[in-house]
Design an enzyme around this catalytic site. Sequence first.
Site, short mmCIF file in Angstrom:
data_model
loop_
_atom_site.label_atom_id
_atom_site.label_comp_id
_atom_site.label_asym_id
_atom_site.label_seq_id
_atom_site.Cartn_x
_atom_site.Cartn_y
_atom_site.Cartn_z
N ASP A 59 34.71 42.84 39.55
CA ASP A 59 33.37 43.31 39.50
C ASP A 59 33.44 44.39 40.39
O ASP A 59 32.82 45.70 40.07
CB ASP A 59 31.98 42.73 39.42
CG ASP A 59 31.89 41.91 38.22
OD1 ASP A 59 32.34 42.15 37.26
OD2 ASP A 59 30.76 40.97 38.18
N VAL A 92 39.84 37.51 29.73
CA VAL A 92 38.66 38.36 29.40
C VAL A 92 38.33 39.14 30.58
O VAL A 92 37.81 40.44 30.56
CB VAL A 92 37.42 37.46 28.76
CG1 VAL A 92 36.33 38.61 28.46
CG2 VAL A 92 37.69 36.72 27.76
N ASP A 147 35.80 36.86 39.31
CA ASP A 147 34.86 37.70 38.26
C ASP A 147 34.27 38.81 39.34
O ASP A 147 34.09 39.76 39.10
CB ASP A 147 33.79 36.83 37.72
CG ASP A 147 32.70 37.91 36.92
OD1 ASP A 147 33.17 38.48 35.98
OD2 ASP A 147 31.74 37.76 37.13
#
Length: 220
Positions: free
Chosen positions: A114, A53, A110
Amino acid sequence: MAGPPPADRAAYLTRWSALHGGVETRGLVGGWLGVMYAAGRPLARARVAPDAVTAGGLLLAALVLPPAAAGGSWLLLAVAVVVLSAVLDGLDGTVAILTGRTTRWGYVLDSVCDRLADACYLAALWLAGAPGPLCAAAGTVVLLLEYLRARAAAAGMSEVGVITVAERPTRVIITAMFLLGAGLYPSAAGEWAAAGASATLTLGLVGVAQLVRVVRRRLG
């Protein structure tokens, strides 16, 4: 960091808060997390990997660049891509919590994705007509904000410290809003894009000042 999957929405909110330095899950934050919880449950049941994801969110963020470069009405597609990438960015952590698969590696991945997505958003504003130096300055300030928080955490500040005016959701909203303006008013696309980069820079500077004040008080 891993823990058992939460039994319900309340347990999910508690786990999310613990992983984010005790941030309160009320108001707008609670509403957004409720949406993420509902959207993430089917992915969790399907055993979709959280890292997949995360990668999907970065891929979508990169896909904002072609329509931004095309300009005109294509900028409206860029807005949709920005919004979808932001949704996936919120879903990876939700899926990790719901499947009991939160890891330190996932946290690092993550964070890196980002920052790359932030760069894609600013590059989209540049492609839409914003001055390059302005976009570079905004990107530098965004990186400074995130680096300051990361170093404060490494120095022992266990909580978030403060929710600044320049957090990632704000930056996503700015990008989407000003790309939308550029798409709706193509003759003034450059002005809209420049305003978006300026807003990111200005709020970023305020956010850095807010965070410096709190970090100095907590660690000083």
